[in-house]
Structures are given as structure tokens and as C-alpha cells.
Design a protein around this motif. Structure first.
Motif, PDB file in Angstrom:
ATOM      1  N   CYS A 155       0.821  -1.209   0.000  1.00 28.19           N
ATOM      2  CA  CYS A 155       0.000   0.000   0.000  1.00 28.19           C
ATOM      3  C   CYS A 155       0.861   1.268   0.000  1.00 28.19           C
ATOM      4  CB  CYS A 155      -0.926   0.000   1.204  1.00 28.19           C
ATOM      5  SG  CYS A 155      -2.201  -1.278   1.145  1.00 28.19           S
ATOM      6  N   LYS A 186      -5.066   3.254   0.305  1.00 26.29           N
ATOM      7  CA  LYS A 186      -5.468   2.865   1.646  1.00 26.29           C
ATOM      8  C   LYS A 186      -5.573   1.348   1.741  1.00 26.29           C
ATOM      9  CE  LYS A 186      -8.048   7.096   2.615  1.00 26.29           C
ATOM     10  NZ  LYS A 186      -9.358   7.667   3.015  1.00 26.29           N
ATOM     11  N   GLN A 187      -5.298   0.849   2.934  1.00 27.24           N
ATOM     12  CA  GLN A 187      -5.313  -0.599   3.123  1.00 27.24           C
ATOM     13  C   GLN A 187      -6.721  -1.177   2.976  1.00 27.24           C
ATOM     14  OE1 GLN A 187      -3.317  -1.902   6.669  1.00 27.24           O
ATOM     15  NE2 GLN A 187      -1.467  -0.729   6.267  1.00 27.24           N
ATOM     16  N   GLU A 188      -7.744  -0.395   3.297  1.00 30.30           N
ATOM     17  CA  GLU A 188      -9.106  -0.911   3.165  1.00 30.30           C
ATOM     18  C   GLU A 188      -9.451  -1.208   1.711  1.00 30.30           C
ATOM     19  OE1 GLU A 188      -8.229   1.765   4.749  1.00 30.30           O
ATOM     20  OE2 GLU A 188      -8.624   1.332   6.886  1.00 30.30           O
ATOM     21  N   LEU A 189      -9.100  -0.285   0.802  1.00 29.28           N
ATOM     22  CA  LEU A 189      -9.369  -0.495  -0.621  1.00 29.28           C
ATOM     23  C   LEU A 189      -8.542  -1.646  -1.165  1.00 29.28           C
ATOM     24  CD1 LEU A 189     -10.778   0.419  -3.199  1.00 29.28           C
ATOM     25  CD2 LEU A 189      -8.921   2.063  -3.556  1.00 29.28           C
ATOM     26  N   ALA A 228      -7.422  -4.190   0.502  1.00 33.88           N
ATOM     27  CA  ALA A 228      -7.933  -5.445   1.055  1.00 33.88           C
ATOM     28  C   ALA A 228      -9.176  -5.908   0.312  1.00 33.88           C
ATOM     29  CB  ALA A 228      -8.228  -5.282   2.541  1.00 33.88           C
ATOM     30  N   SER A 229     -10.043  -4.967  -0.083  1.00 37.98           N
ATOM     31  CA  SER A 229     -11.248  -5.367  -0.820  1.00 37.98           C
ATOM     32  C   SER A 229     -10.908  -5.954  -2.177  1.00 37.98           C
ATOM     33  CB  SER A 229     -12.162  -4.149  -0.973  1.00 37.98           C
ATOM     34  OG  SER A 229     -11.538  -3.154  -1.773  1.00 37.98           O
TER      35      SER A 229
END
Length: 415
Positions: free
Chosen positions: A139, A145-148, A150-151
């Protein structure tokens, strides 16, 4: 207008020239076969060189797909070179990227997610080859971002059916410490603060294993735990020159971020070490605190199993001590001692906290968070049993939406 020649398909001589999308084509009037077509300049590659192309190639769909694929492959290869991955990893990541780009699930996603596919393929490849690579590293290279990330990673793993093993805590320690800047002499790092990488990694691993055995890892983010363990191991290797260094300065010199929970993880580790130090005979004469216990971390880790067994209660020991009130030990007073233990007198609790063993429990049970008290049910609420009749207005309110209500009213008004 008729033209000379014959159709190669049906042999008819009825050939006409027709303008299709402002392009002249030679078409057979009998079977509709297109014998020849004019030339257009619509693709980017050909327009740069002022060349004419055929109409079948003018849409540029295949060329656009190849450009996207080539750009993605180059991006994957560049990331592999930055991470210094072997050639086998690069080939595997490129093959995963090609499969992902051809999958229908990734055709209509946003451009940002398509650009993340390359990083996800590299992340999957490293995990499959047991190569220590964290999601945060990818990342930071991709500036996402890590959330995006990860998805997209979970979607890639699901759609392609990839088997990805989890990264162990030991591999995470090695990966996290690789980014530290304390292993080489630099202008901003004092000479006493430079440490051997292998020694620091080995001791950090031991402290992380200690944290795992004392419920400090379960349910927590691993990076703050590893950062706190690295700080303790770094201080314990040369305590005389490093005890005055703060946690924040250590992270600044190492070039890593200081996660907010790291201070709490450091406090919990020091409490475990102090409890273990109280069980060593040659350390009982010293007045141990959170600074002086760092000097003896090497001895504490060497006798870790023995000290943990003596410092904390085990389940079998608690079962042996769990006796009925009338069945005491032969030398113990039967009534007074039992009553004092049942009432929980302060002297007994203080003695257990000072010298006796503590129960080895997760921190969430030792220091539970304050929860909001639920309001007591009112008399009207307690009288509700659930068998009360429901009116038609309540049924319409819960079962019918706005569109259903309008349709129902329209149907009632219909003659």
C-alpha cells in the motif's frame, strides 16, 4: 455503382461500392460479402505516424485491451524489481494479472481498482511462496489505503480461487525489522544506538513468543506488538547507553511509524517481565521497576517456561486448590481460614497480588472496559408478552412500502 470482377464467395458479378460510415466498401449485392474496404486513421498508434488503417481495426478495441494489459504487466514487473523479488515470483504475478484482467468480474471495476490488481497479484505470489511481505508495504508503494487494497485482494482471491496461506508472526517480525535504520551507521544515528540485525531479530522473536504465551497477541494488531518488542530487545542488548532513549525517539531513529496502541503493548510486556522477575532468586534483592527490568530481559527469556509456570496460575493448579469449604489441608484452620477466603479479606488479596501466583488471563478479562448500563425495563414493557393483536394500520406500516401502498390505493379506486 457496379464494379468489375466477381465475388469469391458466390461467383456473382453484381459488385457495388457502398459508403458505410463515410468509408467506401466493395460489397457483393448477391450474398453481401465485403470484398474490400477503405482506410481510416482512427487508432492512436497509427495516427502518430499518419498511417491509414482498415475499418475493422479502426475501433481500437483489441489494441486498447493490449495496451492496458501491457501497461499492467510493466507495472507488475516494476514493483517486483523494487521489492527485489526473484524471477519466478515475477512470472507468477504476471500470469495472475493476465487471468484477473480477462475475468468478467474485473471488466467493469474502476480504474483505481484495476491498477491495484497488479499489487494484489504480487502480494498473493509472495504469500504462496512464504515470502515475508506485508499489505502495508504494498500500500505504501501504490499510495492507496489498506481498506481499498484489502477489498480488491479478497475479490481476486475469491474470483480466481487462489489458495493463500496466512503470514506467521515470526515472518512478520523479520519483515518489519528489515525496514529499521538502526543496523547501519548513519549521520542521524549515534554509534551506541547501532545494533546487529541478527541479534535484534532473535531477541525480538523471543519477546513476541512470550507475548503470545501470555495472551497479549490474541485479537490484537501485530505491528504495535512487534514494534514494542523490538524496542525492548534493542534496549536490553545495550541497556547502559539506551535506557534513556524514549519509545518515540527510537521509532524516529529507526524510520518507522509509532502506532498509538504500541505504548499500551509496551506497558503490558513490562508488567509481564516484572512479574517474571519476582520469581528469580537473585533478582528479589533489587528494587525492580520498568526501567531496571530491561537489563535482565536476557535472563528472563532464558528461563521463560519456568518463570511463567511459577508466576501465573495454571489450570491444573487451580483445580487442585479448588476444594470444598469443609475439606481443608491438615494443618490449616477449617473455619476461620475458609471464612476469610470466602469473604476475600484485604490482607489475603494483597498477599496474592504481591507474592502469590496470578491467573494467566487475557487483558480484556483482567482490565475489562466499562460498558454502558442497560436501563431497567418499565412496567409497560414487562407486561408485553408478544401475543397482543396487531391492527391493520400496523401491518400496513411494517409490510407495505410506498410503492405497494400507491398500487393498493389505485386498485381500490379502480371501478
Amino acid at each position: 455503382m457496379a464494379a468489375r470482377g466477381s465475388c469469391p464467395g458466390c461467383g456473382s458479378t453484381a459488385l457495388v461500392e457502398d459508403a458505410h460510415y463515410a468509408q467506401q466498401q466493395l460489397v457483393c449485392a448477391a450474398c453481401g460479402c465485403v470484398l474490400s474496404e477503405g482506410l481510416l486513421t482512427t487508432t492512436y498508434a497509427e495516427e502518430e505516424h499518419l498511417r491509414e488503417v482498415a475499418y475493422s481495426q479502426s475501433t481500437g478495441q483489441k489494441e486498447q485491451l493490449s495496451r492496458c494489459l501491457q501497461r499492467g504487466i510493466r507495472r507488475v514487473q516494476d514493483l517486483c524489481k523494487v521489492l527485489q523479488l526473484p524471477t519466478v515470483f515475477e512470472e507468477t504475478a504476471v500470469s495472475y494479472f493476465q487471468r484477473a484482467l480477462q475475468h468478467p468480474s474485473f471488466h467493469l471495476v474502476s480504474l483505481e481498482k484495476k491498477e491495484l490488481l497488479g499489487g494484489c497479484c504480487i502480494f498473493v505470489t509472495c504469500r504462496q511462496h512464504n515470502w515475508p511481505l506485508t499489505m502495508g508495504t504494498i500500500c505504501s508503494l501504490l499510495y492507496v489505503k489498506q481498506e481499498l487494497f484489502a477489498s480488491v485482494y479478497l475479490s481476486l482471491q475469491k474470483e480466481l480461487g487462489l489458495s493463500v496461506p496466512a503470514l506467521s508472526l515470526g515472518d512478520l517480525v523479520k519483515t518489519h525489522l528489515n525496514s529499521f535504520r538502526l543496523f547501519q551507521h548513519a549521520a542521524n544515528v549515534p554509534a551506541p544506538f547501532v545494533e546487529d540485525k541478527e541479534k535484534m531479530v532473535a531477541r525480538t522473536m523471543q519477546i513476541v513468543e512470550l507475548a503470545s504465551e501470555t495472551w497479549l497477541v490474541t485479537g490484537r494488531h501485530p505491528v504495535p506488538i512487534v514494534t514494542a518488542a523490538a524496542f525492548l530487545s534493542w534496549q536490553s542488548l545495550q541497556p547502559a547507553a539506551r535506557l534513556t532513549c524514549t519509545f518515540a525517539r527510537f521509532c524516529k531513529l529507526a524510520g518507522v511509524d509509532l502506532p498509538p496502541p504500541a505504548h499500551l503493548r509496551l506497558k503490558e510486556l513490562l508488567e509481564i517481565l516484572l512479574r517474571m522477575a519476582s520469581q528469580l532468586a537473585w533478582l528479589r534483592v533489587f528494587n525492580m521497576d520498568k526501567k531496571t527490568v530491561v537489563k535482565h530481559i536476557g535472563d528472563l527469556l532464558q528461563h521463560r517456561i519456568f518463570l511463567l509456570k511459577n508466576a501465573f496460575c495454571l489450570e491444573d493448579e487451580e483445580e487442585q486448590r479448588a476444594v470444598t469449604p469443609g475439606e481443608g489441608s491438615p494443618g490449616s484452620p477449617p473455619a476461620a481460614g475458609g471464612a476469610a477466603q470466602e469473604e476475600g479479606c484485604p490482607s489475603e488479596g494483597k498477599r496474592q497480588h504481591e507474592g502469590g501466583p496470578w491467573p494467566l488471563l487475557p487483558p480484556c478479562l483482567i482490565n475489562p472496559r466499562k460498558r454502558l448500563r442497560t436501563a431497567a425495563p418499565s412496567a409497560s414493557d414487562s407486561a408485553i408478552t408478544g401475543d397482543e393483536p396487531i391492527s391493520d394500520s400496523e401491518i400496513e406500516q411494517y409490510l407495505r412500502g410506498p410503492e405497494e401502498i400507491r398500487a393498493f390505493r389505485k386498485a381500490k379506486a379502480w371501478p
